[in-house]
Every structure is written in C-alpha cells, then in structure tokens.
Write an enzyme that holds these catalytic residues in place. Structure first.
Site, PDB file in Angstrom:
ATOM      1  N   TYR A  56      31.040  55.664  32.273  1.00 33.91           N
ATOM      2  CA  TYR A  56      31.248  55.685  33.721  1.00 33.91           C
ATOM      3  C   TYR A  56      30.695  56.988  34.282  1.00 33.91           C
ATOM      4  O   TYR A  56      31.309  58.042  34.188  1.00 33.91           O
ATOM      5  CB  TYR A  56      32.724  55.547  34.076  1.00 33.91           C
ATOM      6  CG  TYR A  56      33.386  54.278  33.595  1.00 33.91           C
ATOM      7  CD1 TYR A  56      32.636  53.141  33.269  1.00 33.91           C
ATOM      8  CD2 TYR A  56      34.764  54.201  33.451  1.00 33.91           C
ATOM      9  CE1 TYR A  56      33.247  51.982  32.821  1.00 33.91           C
ATOM     10  CE2 TYR A  56      35.389  53.039  33.018  1.00 33.91           C
ATOM     11  CZ  TYR A  56      34.629  51.938  32.695  1.00 33.91           C
ATOM     12  OH  TYR A  56      35.242  50.794  32.255  1.00 33.91           O
ATOM     13  N   SER A 201      39.640  44.355  36.147  1.00 36.67           N
ATOM     14  CA  SER A 201      39.307  43.575  37.352  1.00 36.67           C
ATOM     15  C   SER A 201      40.371  42.519  37.642  1.00 36.67           C
ATOM     16  O   SER A 201      40.050  41.357  37.878  1.00 36.67           O
ATOM     17  CB  SER A 201      37.925  42.931  37.209  1.00 36.67           C
ATOM     18  OG  SER A 201      36.925  43.900  37.097  1.00 36.67           O
ATOM     19  N   PRO A 202      41.656  42.899  37.635  1.00 31.53           N
ATOM     20  CA  PRO A 202      42.706  41.909  37.871  1.00 31.53           C
ATOM     21  C   PRO A 202      42.721  41.377  39.293  1.00 31.53           C
ATOM     22  O   PRO A 202      43.384  40.375  39.578  1.00 31.53           O
ATOM     23  CB  PRO A 202      43.993  42.687  37.552  1.00 31.53           C
ATOM     24  CG  PRO A 202      43.650  44.105  37.866  1.00 31.53           C
ATOM     25  CD  PRO A 202      42.213  44.253  37.446  1.00 31.53           C
ATOM     26  N   LEU A 203      41.965  42.032  40.181  1.00 32.73           N
ATOM     27  CA  LEU A 203      41.846  41.559  41.563  1.00 32.73           C
ATOM     28  C   LEU A 203      40.466  40.970  41.824  1.00 32.73           C
ATOM     29  O   LEU A 203      40.019  40.883  42.972  1.00 32.73           O
ATOM     30  CB  LEU A 203      42.126  42.708  42.541  1.00 32.73           C
ATOM     31  CG  LEU A 203      43.525  43.319  42.433  1.00 32.73           C
ATOM     32  CD1 LEU A 203      43.690  44.470  43.418  1.00 32.73           C
ATOM     33  CD2 LEU A 203      44.601  42.271  42.654  1.00 32.73           C
ATOM     34  N   PHE A 207      37.990  40.992  45.268  1.00 32.63           N
ATOM     35  CA  PHE A 207      37.889  39.764  46.055  1.00 32.63           C
ATOM     36  C   PHE A 207      39.259  39.171  46.356  1.00 32.63           C
ATOM     37  O   PHE A 207      39.518  38.662  47.456  1.00 32.63           O
ATOM     38  CB  PHE A 207      37.028  38.748  45.304  1.00 32.63           C
ATOM     39  CG  PHE A 207      36.594  37.572  46.134  1.00 32.63           C
ATOM     40  CD1 PHE A 207      35.553  37.696  47.033  1.00 32.63           C
ATOM     41  CD2 PHE A 207      37.232  36.358  46.017  1.00 32.63           C
ATOM     42  CE1 PHE A 207      35.156  36.615  47.809  1.00 32.63           C
ATOM     43  CE2 PHE A 207      36.840  35.264  46.782  1.00 32.63           C
ATOM     44  CZ  PHE A 207      35.798  35.398  47.680  1.00 32.63           C
TER      45      PHE A 207
END
Length: 323
Positions: A56, A201-203, A207
């Site tokens: 990152y 990326s649980p959301l 989105f």
C-alpha cells in the site's frame, strides 16, 4: 466494542482497513494528518484490529500506521501483508523464504515495532509451494517477529495444506452482501479448521454505504473506475442491492453501511470485517454497527439480495485469487 477470536488471536469485531489512506481510493485527496486522527480515534473507540500491507503506497501506509500507534502499540493488533513485492530480485509476486525474511524486517522497521501480530501472505504465489512459504513463516513465529500467520484470497485446498504445515489464524478475503463466493467452500473449511475470517471490502468498496450512484463523484485515479461492478449497466443493476440494504436500515434506524456490517457480524463468531475509511465520522458510523442486532426476518431478507452483477475484480486481478 465487542471482541472475537481469529484462531486464538483476540481482536475487535470491527477493525479498520487503512489501505485507502495511502493508495487506490485517495487520488488527490490524501491527508496523512486526517488519517492519523482516524486511526487514533479508532483505538479510543476500542477498535484494536488495524490492517495494512507493504504494497500500500508502497510502504508509506505501514509508516503511517506506525506513526499513528506510536506510544499505543500494546493497545492494538497490527496486521500486515507480504508477497506482492519481491525483495529477492524475482519478477512478480514473491513468497520465497528469502523475500519473506527481507519483507518482515522492512515492515517491522516501518511500523516501529518488534513484532507483527498477524502476518498474511497477500496472494498465493503460484511459483512457490505453500508448504515452503508457511515453513518460512513458522520460523518467523519461532523467532518472535510474528505472532500469528494468515493467508489472503486462498482456495480451500491451499488453506488446508497451509494449516497442516503450521496453524493459520485467519484468512482475509472479500466478503459482503455483494460478494458471497466463499460460502461454498472457503467458509466451511475455515469453520472446520477453527480459522478466523477477515472480510475486506465489507461495504463493497463503499457501494453498500448507499452514497455512490454513478462514477461522477469519484476521482479520476480512483481504482473503482476500473472495477467491473462499477461499470455501466452493472452499476445500475447493483443499485438493487443497495435499495434492499437501505430498506432494512430504515427499519432499524441505522445507516446502510451499519446494516451491511451487522449482517456480516450475524454470520457467526470468528468473523472480523475491516471496513476502510480515512474519516473520523465514517469510522464512528462503522464502529457503531457492533451494537446493531438484526432480526431473523431482516437477515433472511438480506440473504435474498441478488448477487452482484460483474466480476469483483478486473481480469488480471481475478487470475490471482482463489489459488
């Protein structure tokens, strides 16, 4: 904040993914001071699980996390990843023992610590047997540089082989109301072996928070512009998912993001999502999902949400997962 266990490693049920503070989503909007405030507020709220990776930036996100937790190291669980960068002159992904040894020392130095609580292979290296990679990681555990090891985006068969070599504490993979592929094989394998799950990326890359209805508000360099699920008709079709989440959110007087996280937490123990944000207000919103309890009827309604349209990554990235 409640806690759960990842293969014996105690973490807050909701963690913090720090990737977007330094890469992929930020575009021209990077603000290290704001990001440090967010990390420190997370710790104040009992969010102990912080997730980063050497790639990152590269490197700068680990440095950022290190600065943010200076003086508070004992209050947090630091998780980072290796393997997408080579430290041994090998092209492409590199999980050779020599590269791992160099990688871990770099991560320790950048984060200002003498140990990493959870050290993941970022992607399975097709050119290196998983047994050799895990064997090298076990040596780092014996040396005290690493406390627990993990895998990211690995197949069920690879997870079994790795765990037979040395206990795997956690597997990190994408899991949310619009990405449920792992329920077929990976999740049952984790349950059987007592391995924790860390959904990234649980959301749904933001989105499912319900604020993205087009690409107009995204920076020109934003990674999501290349993601198939945000493209054209796929994006339009995927708005159906958001509307269902929003309907449940209205019932429980919560936000769509909180409901999406509460649904993940309702899938059982040993699941610790790491929603990412660089903003304090979003962090506080996400963390509050720990206190939401969905009814059986609400969970059933969300379970009936249609699958997302489009692959979850562009073709080159899809080739690197589920190995």
């Amino acid at each position: 904040m409640h806690t759960t266990s990842l293969g014996g490693l105690k973490v807050s049920r909701i963690g913090l993914g720090t990737m977007g503070m330094s890469a992929f989503y930020t575009g021209a909007g990077r603000d290290d001071a704001e990001s440090i405030r967010t990390i420190q507020r997370a710790v104040d709220l009992g969010v102990t699980h912080l997730d980063t990776a050497e790639v990152y930036g590269p490197y700068v996100n680990e440095e950022l996390v290190g600065r943010a937790v200076k003086g508070r190291r004992d209050e947090v669980v630091l998780a980072t990843k290796f393997g997408l960068l080579s430290h041994a002159g090998r092209p492409g992904p590199d999980s050779t023992p020599a590269s791992i040894r160099a990688a871990v020392d770099g991560s320790l130095r950048r984060m200002g610590t003498d140990h990493i609580d959870l050290y993941y292979q970022h992607r399975v290296d097709p050119g290196m047997p998983i047994e050799e990679t895990v064997g090298a990681l076990s040596e780092l555990v014996a040396a005290g540089k690493v406390r627990h090891i993990g895998l990211s985006e690995a197949s069920a068969s690879t997870i079994r082989r790795a765990h037979a070599t040395h206990p795997v504490a956690a597997v990190q993979t994408e899991y949310s109301l619009w990405t449920r592929d792992l329920e077929a094989e990976v999740l049952p394998t984790l349950r059987e072996l007592g391995i924790g799950l860390v959904p990234y990326s649980p959301l749904g890359h933001g989105f499912l928070a319900g604020t993205i209805r087009s690409l107009d508000g995204l920076d020109a360099a934003d990674w999501r512009r290349t993601n198939p699920r945000f493209a054209g008709d796929n994006l339009t079709r995927n708005l159906r998912i958001v509307e269902e989440v929003r309907a449940v959110a209205d019932d429980v007087e919560a936000t769509p993001a909180q409901v999406a996280l509460a649904w993940l937490l309702a899938q059982g123990e040993g699941i610790a999502p790491i929603p990412g944000t660089k903003r304090v207000d979003r962090l506080e919103e996400n963390s509050a999902a720990d206190g939401i309890r969905l009814t059986a009827g609400q969970i059933a309604r969300l379970n009936r949400v249609p699958p997302a349209s489009g692959d979850r990554h562009a073709e080159p990235d899809m080739a690197a997962i589920d190995r």
